[in-house]
Enzyme design. Structure first.
Site, PDB file in Angstrom:
ATOM      1  N   GLU A   5      10.028   2.225  10.611  1.00 42.44           N
ATOM      2  CA  GLU A   5      10.829   3.446  10.742  1.00 42.44           C
ATOM      3  C   GLU A   5       9.822   4.578  10.764  1.00 42.44           C
ATOM      4  OE1 GLU A   5      12.218   6.914   9.930  1.00 42.44           O
ATOM      5  OE2 GLU A   5      12.470   6.042   7.934  1.00 42.44           O
ATOM      6  N   LYS A  38       0.850  -1.188   0.000  1.00 46.94           N
ATOM      7  CA  LYS A  38       0.000   0.000   0.000  1.00 46.94           C
ATOM      8  C   LYS A  38       0.887   1.239   0.000  1.00 46.94           C
ATOM      9  CE  LYS A  38      -1.690   2.442   3.200  1.00 46.94           C
ATOM     10  NZ  LYS A  38      -1.466   3.755   2.506  1.00 46.94           N
ATOM     11  N   THR A  80       4.811   7.987  13.722  1.00 38.88           N
ATOM     12  CA  THR A  80       4.919   7.218  14.960  1.00 38.88           C
ATOM     13  C   THR A  80       3.544   6.806  15.473  1.00 38.88           C
ATOM     14  OG1 THR A  80       6.956   8.381  15.548  1.00 38.88           O
ATOM     15  CG2 THR A  80       5.766   7.301  17.339  1.00 38.88           C
ATOM     16  N   CYS A 137      12.524  12.235   7.232  1.00 35.48           N
ATOM     17  CA  CYS A 137      12.491  11.819   8.632  1.00 35.48           C
ATOM     18  C   CYS A 137      13.818  12.119   9.314  1.00 35.48           C
ATOM     19  CB  CYS A 137      12.144  10.339   8.740  1.00 35.48           C
ATOM     20  SG  CYS A 137      13.031   9.290   7.590  1.00 35.48           S
ATOM     21  N   GLU A 152       7.720  16.888  16.179  1.00 35.33           N
ATOM     22  CA  GLU A 152       8.041  16.739  14.758  1.00 35.33           C
ATOM     23  C   GLU A 152       7.100  17.603  13.926  1.00 35.33           C
ATOM     24  OE1 GLU A 152       9.134  13.109  11.776  1.00 35.33           O
ATOM     25  OE2 GLU A 152       7.182  12.975  12.774  1.00 35.33           O
TER      26      GLU A 152
END
Length: 538
Positions: free
Chosen positions: A288, A207, A262, A322, A420
């Site tokens: 990750e 996906k 996350t 990232c 973030e």
């Protein structure tokens, strides 16, 4: 049998007048004028559905690149069925047979399909020519080639055998199918997540992100051209929650290969944990996720190198890496000159349509990202403890453009220094020169992430102190270099804590997660009496 030795693919420079520049410009023009209808890939079938989504370019929302079929639960079930149907044949092929497919794909990516996958990445993900080249051409080819080399090295690691016995370990694929969920920001990552498990004999439901449809489609076509059998990788687009719910509920789920936020990863892990009793085997979970990546400058740091690292590390690809530099700790003695240099660089930074090769930055990926990033900037503007040093504007009238922005924060634990943002925003905390050791502790404890980080110093003792104190703060740690730009085979990539499982894409460590070892012991002359010598009469 040995695989060809892997070497990192050299990056083209696309200088004016070069043949690669002309070829890529022509492909950008062709692709801009030729919208495509992207299907689902379910086994041998290219499937269109009644529901389709429009593909638009982030830097020019009026540019329609095509449409993409949207899967229903029926198509998700068909993708899983196709993966399971292809499994036995693919698993029984030799490593050499499987490797040949991916080595051919690498040569197609680096050769005749280079302009196409770069153009798709530039138009669909708003990457500049340099960023697309190092990602969708070079890094993707590197993943495909180095994974083959790593897989052969893994197969050579065999146990000892005593006299009369032959011990060996077989690297089987996992018992079921792998679900690959890939991000928009790196075409190379999107290509690696389904193909790394597939190389080891697994079949995959893939996906891709809805914001990287075009490049994912082009790579799927390259895999088919390279000879990948139908059903080994099945590509589905559509509602992420629905697709994931159906996939994670299936008894044959054997693994999750994920790159993304996350929060989403934690949700997937929770669901898999809840469903454990349903599965045939315990699924492997590799992820990750996020980062709040740092640069710590010691008073002895080279100010010119530091400034360049902040600009490149923080603003390349609009900060949508990232690994992007997002928080910086600067000593007071360096800040005045550094502030002046960064302000000058940011003011000179060209931003716009990536088809203009002079631009250093393109647009952020979509409306949601634009609103989130500009929301952080406006909140900083209204906070008395923050100062916008440079940039700070956004314009979504044509594309989703956010200026490279530098924010000075008086509070080292403010949201701009700890959360973030995933955009072209770099936050700076200025500290007293004699508090370097305390700043290392602050850097280590301020966020829940541990992906990448960098330390700049000409004082060797400072570098060694930072290396020790920040040992668990970053899975990729850089000394006098920006925290972005990991190269396959050179800097295996990944982090821990809230940044993921640290399984190191770009190394054999990641590939070990996609095999289920079977130990085989063969005895040439078996024992024929149950009695041991110690049992004899005195």
């Amino acid at each position: 049998m040995r695989a060809p030795q892997a070497k990192n693919e050299p990056a083209f420079e696309y200088r004016p007048g070069s043949p690669e520049r002309a070829t890529l410009k022509a492909e950008l023009d062709r692709m801009s004028a030729s919208p495509v209808d992207v299907p689902l890939r379910l086994g041998a079938e290219a499937v269109q559905t009644p529901s389709a989504a429009t593909i638009r370019s982030p830097h020019d929302r009026s540019l329609v690149l095509g449409s993409v079929a949207q899967a229903s639960q029926v198509e998700v079930g068909r993708a899983i069925d196709a993966a399971m149907a292809a499994k036995t044949d693919w698993a029984e092929r030799t490593l050499e047979e499987r490797a040949a497919v991916f080595l051919r794909a690498a040569d197609l990516v680096a050769g005749p399909r280079r302009a196409r996958i770069n153009a798709a990445t530039m138009l669909g993900q708003s990457k500049t020519v340099h960023q697309a080249e190092i990602d969708s051409a070079c890094e993707l080819a590197d993943f495909l080639r180095f994974n083959v080399e790593f897989a052969f090295q893994m197969s050579e690691q065999q146990p000892n055998s005593s006299p009369g016995v032959w011990n060996r370990v077989e690297l089987r694929p996992l018992d079921g199918f792998v679900y690959a969920v890939t991000p928009f920001n790196f075409t190379a990552i999107a290509g690696n997540l389904p193909t790394a498990p597939a190389l080891l004999g697994n079949t995959v439901v893939w996906k891709p992100s809805p914001n990287s449809v075009l490049s994912s489609h082009v790579f799927m076509e390259i895999l088919r051209e390279a000879g990948l059998p139908a059903g080994v990788v099945n590509q589905v687009f559509g509602d992420a929650a629905m697709i994931t719910e159906d996939v994670l509920a299936h008894a044959e789920l054997a693994g999750l290969h994920f790159t993304g936020s996350t929060t989403v990863f934690q949700s997937l892990w929770k669901t898999i944990g809840t469903n454990t009793a349903k599965y045939r085997s315990y699924p492997r979970i590799v992820g990750e996720t996020g980062g709040k990546d740092f640069i710590v400058a010691h008073p002895s740091a080279d100010p010119e190198a530091l400034a360049t690292a902040i600009v490149r590390g923080g603003y390349e690809y609009q900060g949508q890496k990232c690994s992007a530099a997002s928080r910086v700790y600067v000593p007071k003695s360096l800040w005045p000159a550094l502030e002046a240099r960064l302000t000058e660089d940011i003011a000179s930074m060209p931003m716009g349509d990536v088809r203009d090769f002079r631009n250093f930055m393109g647009a952020v990926i979509d409306e949601r990202a634009f609103q989130k990033i500009t929301g952080y900037i406006e909140a900083a503007r209204d906070d008395e403890h923050c100062r916008i040093v440079a940039g700070g504007a956004g314009d979504s009238s044509k594309g989703y453009f956010v200026e490279p922005t530098l924010i000075e924060c008086q509070d080292a634990k403010s949201r701009w220094m700890t959360e973030e943002i995933f955009g072209p925003v770099v936050s700076v905390f200025v500290y007293d020169d004699d508090r370097f050791e305390q700043v290392l502790h602050l850097c280590d404890t301020s966020t829940g992430y541990a992906l990448t980080g960098a330390v700049f110093a000409r004082d060797r003792a400072a570098l060694e102190l930072a290396r020790r104190r920040l040992r668990f703060s970053a899975g990729n740690f850089y000394l006098n270099d920006k925290p972005t730009g990991a190269v396959v085979g050179q800097q295996p990539f990944g982090g821990s804590r809230g940044s993921g499982t640290n399984d190191k894409a770009g190394s054999a460590l990641n590939l070990w997660r996609w095999v289920s070892q079977r130990t085989i012991k063969e005895t040439f002359v078996p024992a024929t009496d149950y009695r041991y010598p110690s049992m004899q009469e005195e």
